[in-house]
Write a protein that holds these residues in place. Structure first.
Motif, short mmCIF file in Angstrom:
data_model
loop_
_atom_site.label_atom_id
_atom_site.label_comp_id
_atom_site.label_asym_id
_atom_site.label_seq_id
_atom_site.Cartn_x
_atom_site.Cartn_y
_atom_site.Cartn_z
N TYR A 199 0.82 -1.22 0.00
CA TYR A 199 0.00 0.00 0.00
C TYR A 199 0.85 1.26 0.00
CZ TYR A 199 -4.64 -2.12 0.37
OH TYR A 199 -5.80 -2.80 0.13
N ASP A 200 2.05 1.19 0.57
CA ASP A 200 2.96 2.33 0.50
C ASP A 200 3.34 2.61 -0.95
OD1 ASP A 200 3.00 2.51 3.31
OD2 ASP A 200 4.73 1.15 3.44
N LEU A 201 3.57 1.56 -1.71
CA LEU A 201 3.91 1.72 -3.13
C LEU A 201 2.74 2.30 -3.91
CD1 LEU A 201 5.89 -1.59 -3.63
CD2 LEU A 201 6.84 0.73 -3.64
N LEU A 202 1.52 1.90 -3.55
CA LEU A 202 0.35 2.48 -4.19
C LEU A 202 0.28 3.99 -3.94
CD1 LEU A 202 -2.39 1.93 -5.69
CD2 LEU A 202 -3.40 1.81 -3.40
N LEU A 203 0.50 4.40 -2.69
CA LEU A 203 0.51 5.82 -2.37
C LEU A 203 1.65 6.53 -3.10
CD1 LEU A 203 -0.32 5.90 1.46
CD2 LEU A 203 -1.86 6.30 -0.48
N ALA A 204 2.81 5.88 -3.19
CA ALA A 204 3.95 6.48 -3.89
C ALA A 204 3.61 6.73 -5.36
CB ALA A 204 5.18 5.58 -3.78
N SER A 205 2.92 5.78 -5.97
CA SER A 205 2.52 5.93 -7.37
C SER A 205 1.57 7.11 -7.55
CB SER A 205 1.86 4.64 -7.85
OG SER A 205 1.39 4.77 -9.16
N LEU A 206 0.59 7.21 -6.67
CA LEU A 206 -0.36 8.32 -6.75
C LEU A 206 0.34 9.65 -6.49
CD1 LEU A 206 -3.23 9.45 -7.01
CD2 LEU A 206 -3.53 8.95 -4.56
N GLY A 207 1.22 9.69 -5.50
CA GLY A 207 1.94 10.92 -5.19
C GLY A 207 2.84 11.37 -6.32
N ALA A 208 3.58 10.43 -6.90
CA ALA A 208 4.47 10.76 -8.01
C ALA A 208 3.68 11.26 -9.21
CB ALA A 208 5.32 9.55 -8.38
N CYS A 209 2.60 10.57 -9.55
CA CYS A 209 1.79 10.98 -10.70
C CYS A 209 1.20 12.37 -10.48
CB CYS A 209 0.69 9.96 -10.95
SG CYS A 209 -0.30 10.33 -12.42
N THR A 210 0.73 12.61 -9.26
CA THR A 210 0.15 13.92 -8.95
C THR A 210 1.20 15.02 -9.09
OG1 THR A 210 -1.45 12.90 -7.44
CG2 THR A 210 -1.06 15.27 -7.20
N ALA A 211 2.35 14.83 -8.45
CA ALA A 211 3.40 15.85 -8.49
C ALA A 211 3.90 16.10 -9.91
CB ALA A 211 4.55 15.43 -7.58
N ILE A 212 4.14 15.03 -10.65
CA ILE A 212 4.64 15.17 -12.02
C ILE A 212 3.62 15.87 -12.91
CG2 ILE A 212 5.24 13.85 -14.11
CD1 ILE A 212 6.56 11.78 -12.14
N THR A 213 2.36 15.46 -12.81
CA THR A 213 1.33 16.07 -13.64
C THR A 213 1.18 17.56 -13.33
OG1 THR A 213 0.12 13.98 -13.81
CG2 THR A 213 -1.12 15.98 -14.28
N LEU A 214 1.21 17.92 -12.04
CA LEU A 214 1.08 19.33 -11.68
C LEU A 214 2.29 20.14 -12.14
CD1 LEU A 214 -0.59 19.11 -8.16
CD2 LEU A 214 -1.66 19.43 -10.40
N ARG A 215 3.48 19.57 -12.07
CA ARG A 215 4.67 20.25 -12.59
C ARG A 215 4.54 20.47 -14.09
NH1 ARG A 215 7.88 23.99 -12.07
NH2 ARG A 215 8.34 23.34 -9.96
N MET A 216 4.12 19.44 -14.81
CA MET A 216 3.95 19.56 -16.26
C MET A 216 2.94 20.65 -16.60
SD MET A 216 3.75 15.65 -17.57
CE MET A 216 5.20 14.63 -17.82
N TYR A 217 1.82 20.68 -15.88
CA TYR A 217 0.78 21.66 -16.14
C TYR A 217 1.31 23.08 -15.89
CZ TYR A 217 -3.78 23.91 -16.25
OH TYR A 217 -4.84 24.72 -16.57
N ALA A 218 1.97 23.29 -14.75
CA ALA A 218 2.51 24.61 -14.43
C ALA A 218 3.55 25.04 -15.47
CB ALA A 218 3.12 24.61 -13.03
N ASP A 219 4.40 24.11 -15.88
CA ASP A 219 5.41 24.43 -16.89
C ASP A 219 4.75 24.84 -18.21
OD1 ASP A 219 7.38 23.84 -15.05
OD2 ASP A 219 7.96 21.93 -15.98
N LEU B 24 -11.83 1.50 1.92
CA LEU B 24 -10.58 2.25 1.86
C LEU B 24 -10.81 3.62 1.23
CD1 LEU B 24 -8.04 -0.47 0.72
CD2 LEU B 24 -8.39 0.44 3.02
N ARG B 25 -10.04 4.59 1.73
CA ARG B 25 -10.11 5.96 1.22
C ARG B 25 -8.72 6.57 1.32
NH1 ARG B 25 -12.17 8.31 5.32
NH2 ARG B 25 -10.68 9.94 5.74
N ILE B 26 -8.35 7.38 0.34
CA ILE B 26 -7.08 8.09 0.36
C ILE B 26 -7.37 9.57 0.55
CG2 ILE B 26 -5.03 8.76 -0.96
CD1 ILE B 26 -5.27 6.06 -2.43
N ASP B 27 -6.71 10.16 1.55
CA ASP B 27 -6.73 11.61 1.72
C ASP B 27 -5.46 12.16 1.08
OD1 ASP B 27 -9.11 11.65 3.13
OD2 ASP B 27 -8.13 11.55 5.08
N ARG B 28 -5.63 13.16 0.22
CA ARG B 28 -4.49 13.77 -0.46
C ARG B 28 -4.48 15.26 -0.12
NH1 ARG B 28 -4.26 12.89 -6.79
NH2 ARG B 28 -6.40 13.57 -6.52
#
Length: 126
Positions: A42-62, A83-87
Motif C-alpha cells: 500500500y505504501d507503493l500504491l501511495l507512492a505511485s499516486l503521489g508521483a503521478c500527482t506531483a509530475i502532472t502538476l509540474r507539467m501543467y505549471a510548466d 478504503l479511502r485516500i486523503d491527499r
C-alpha cells in the motif's frame, strides 16, 4: 505501456520488483512478519499516486508558464473495509486562483482516474 515483474523467494516477505528498468524492494514491516526492507504494497500504491500527482502538476505549471516553486503531495490511506485516500497538496509559488486550478487538475491525473474508476485485472498461469 508499463511492464514489471515481482519475485519472492523464501525471505518473509521481501519482494524484488523490476519495473520500467528500475529495481525496487518491497517488504512488510516487522510487525507483520517482514523485515521492513522496503515499502509495503500500500505504501507503493501511495507512492505511485503521489508521483503521478506531483509530475502532472509540474507539467501543467510548466506548460502554463506559472512560477511554481514546489508541490508536496501528502497522502494517507484510511479504512479497513472501505478504503479511502486523503491527499493534501502544499503548493508554493502560485496565487490562490492558480492553486485552485492545480487542485482541480490533481483530480484528473492518470493514476487518480485509474484508482477512482477501477481497473480490470486478468490473471493466468504461465
Amino acid at each position: 505501456m508499463a511492464q514489471g515483474t515481482a519475485r519472492i523467494g523464501n525471505d518473509h516477505y521481501r519482494t524484488e520488483i523490476d519495473v520500467g528498468g528500475h529495481a525496487i524492494t518491497a517488504d512488510e514491516p516487522p510487525a507483520l512478519g517482514g523485515q521492513g526492507a522496503g515499502p509495503a504494497p500500500y505504501d507503493l500504491l501511495l507512492a505511485s499516486l503521489g508521483a503521478c500527482t506531483a509530475i502532472t502538476l509540474r507539467m501543467y505549471a510548466d506548460r502554463k508558464g506559472w512560477p511554481l516553486a514546489s508541490v508536496e503531495v501528502g497522502l494517507r490511506l484510511h479504512g479497513k473495509e472501505q478504503l479511502r485516500i486523503d491527499r493534501t497538496l502544499t503548493i508554493v509559488g502560485l496565487d490562490d486562483e492558480q492553486m485552485a486550478r492545480m487542485a482541480d487538475i490533481a483530480e484528473r491525473t492518470p493514476v487518480t482516474l485509474t484508482l477512482k474508476n477501477g481497473l480490470p485485472i486478468d490473471t493466468r498461469l504461465a
